[in-house]
Design a protein around this motif. Structure first.
Motif, short mmCIF file in Angstrom:
data_model
loop_
_atom_site.label_atom_id
_atom_site.label_comp_id
_atom_site.label_asym_id
_atom_site.label_seq_id
_atom_site.Cartn_x
_atom_site.Cartn_y
_atom_site.Cartn_z
N GLY A 23 0.81 -1.21 0.00
CA GLY A 23 0.00 0.00 0.00
C GLY A 23 0.84 1.27 0.00
O GLY A 23 0.48 2.26 -0.64
N ARG A 24 1.97 1.23 0.70
CA ARG A 24 2.86 2.40 0.70
C ARG A 24 3.41 2.69 -0.69
O ARG A 24 3.55 3.85 -1.08
CB ARG A 24 4.00 2.20 1.70
N ALA A 34 3.52 6.02 -5.49
CA ALA A 34 3.39 6.21 -6.94
C ALA A 34 2.36 7.29 -7.26
O ALA A 34 2.59 8.14 -8.13
CB ALA A 34 2.99 4.88 -7.59
N VAL A 35 1.23 7.27 -6.56
CA VAL A 35 0.20 8.29 -6.80
C VAL A 35 0.73 9.67 -6.41
O VAL A 35 0.53 10.66 -7.14
CB VAL A 35 -1.08 7.96 -6.00
N ALA A 36 1.41 9.75 -5.27
CA ALA A 36 1.95 11.04 -4.82
C ALA A 36 2.99 11.57 -5.81
O ALA A 36 3.04 12.78 -6.07
CB ALA A 36 2.59 10.88 -3.43
N ALA A 41 -3.14 11.13 1.45
CA ALA A 41 -3.55 10.82 2.82
C ALA A 41 -3.88 9.34 2.94
O ALA A 41 -4.47 8.75 2.03
CB ALA A 41 -4.77 11.65 3.21
N PRO A 42 -3.50 8.69 4.03
CA PRO A 42 -3.86 7.28 4.21
C PRO A 42 -5.36 7.13 4.32
O PRO A 42 -6.06 8.05 4.79
CB PRO A 42 -3.16 6.90 5.52
N PRO A 43 -5.91 6.00 3.89
CA PRO A 43 -7.36 5.80 3.99
C PRO A 43 -7.81 5.83 5.44
O PRO A 43 -7.08 5.41 6.34
CB PRO A 43 -7.57 4.42 3.35
N THR A 44 -9.00 6.32 5.67
CA THR A 44 -9.51 6.41 7.04
C THR A 44 -9.66 5.04 7.69
O THR A 44 -9.62 4.92 8.91
CB THR A 44 -10.87 7.12 7.05
N GLY A 79 -9.19 2.96 -4.64
CA GLY A 79 -9.71 4.25 -4.20
C GLY A 79 -8.69 5.38 -4.34
O GLY A 79 -9.07 6.55 -4.48
N MET A 80 -7.39 5.05 -4.28
CA MET A 80 -6.36 6.08 -4.44
C MET A 80 -6.35 6.65 -5.86
O MET A 80 -5.78 7.72 -6.09
CB MET A 80 -4.98 5.50 -4.12
#
Length: 267
Positions: free
Chosen positions: A154-155, A160-162, A170-173, A226-227
């Protein structure tokens, strides 16, 4: 994320979700049903059922005189679950698009939730309510990620998205909720605090070899998708390329999908 938002993410993920199910979701679902020890003739509620990875084996175990209600927010995943059940000739399972936190039917012999409890609003209150849908002596079975599982993967997705967006992600809630129950001790204590007795926790170790192509299908066929919400297709392609580079640079060749399966009895 809202209920509608969660449903939309998994609607878009339905095709890839089905592709990776034999390697990932089905194996975890089978392990959950084995832990639940569903018997012939029992009534089962499968919460956050997805495409039936745990609902279908639960229906097999319950047999023709049993019944499974499989509930999810994603119409796309539910449609695939119905097709799968029909393909196996199972007539004792119904897939329903509904919010599990307002589900009214009862009582059940087993309520199970595989990798969905941390998506529920107010995890503590939601699960206490699900436990109330059980008959006395019924079993609640919760499957969650073990500490460290999926985290490195996940990191890399977030990195990659960032990188492509040139902005932090932001990490998912749901991550905070999941981290509360990601060890055997914490899951055991949490289920006990929900009023359950005879609580047990089983570790299901699952490590899947991945290359860049399979890893990207996991991204598209899971909550990690979702990212990518709101990104145009060319941007998504750039994320895919950046993610592939990170996999190679970090030499990540394995997906740790180890899960904890907690079970307890309503007194």
């Amino acid at each position: 994320m809202t209920s509608a938002g969660i449903g939309a993410v998994f609607d878009s993920a339905a095709a890839q979700y089905a592709e990776i199910s034999p390697l990932l979701w089905d194996r975890i679902g089978e392990a959950t049903v084995a832990t639940a020890a569903i018997g012939a003739g029992e009534r089962v509620l499968d919460v956050c059922c997805g495409a039936g990875a745990s609902a279908v084996p639960a229906a097999r175990a319950a047999g023709p005189h049993g019944h499974v209600d499989a509930v999810d927010l994603s119409a796309g995943l539910l449609a695939r679950g119905r097709l799968r059940a029909a393909g196996e000739g199972l007539q004792n399972v119904r897939f329903v698009q509904a919010n599990a936190t307002t589900w009214q039917d009862r009582p059940y012999d087993v309520v199970q939730c595989v990798h969905g409890v941390f998506l529920l609003p107010d995890m503590d209150a939601s699960v206490a309510r699900l436990a109330d849908l059980l008959r006395r002596g019924g079993r609640l079975v919760i499957t969650t990620w073990a500490q460290g599982a999926m985290e490195g993967f996940g990191r890399l997705v977030a990195e990659a998205v960032a990188h492509v967006r040139q902005a932090p992600v932001a990490p998912p809630t749901s991550r905070q909720a999941a981290s509360r129950i990601d060890t055997e001790q914490d899951l055991h204590a949490w289920l006990t605090a929900r009023g359950l007795t005879r609580v047990s926790v089983t570790r299901f170790t699952l490590r899947i070899p991945v290359d860049a192509a399979l890893a990207w299908r996991v991204v598209l066929g899971s909550g990690f998708r979702g990212m990518l919400s709101g990104l145009e297709e060319p941007t998504v392609e750039r994320v895919r390329a950046a993610f592939g580079r990170l996999l190679r640079e970090r030499e990540m060749t394995e997906l740790d999908a180890t899960s904890l399966i907690g079970a307890g009895t309503r007194p």
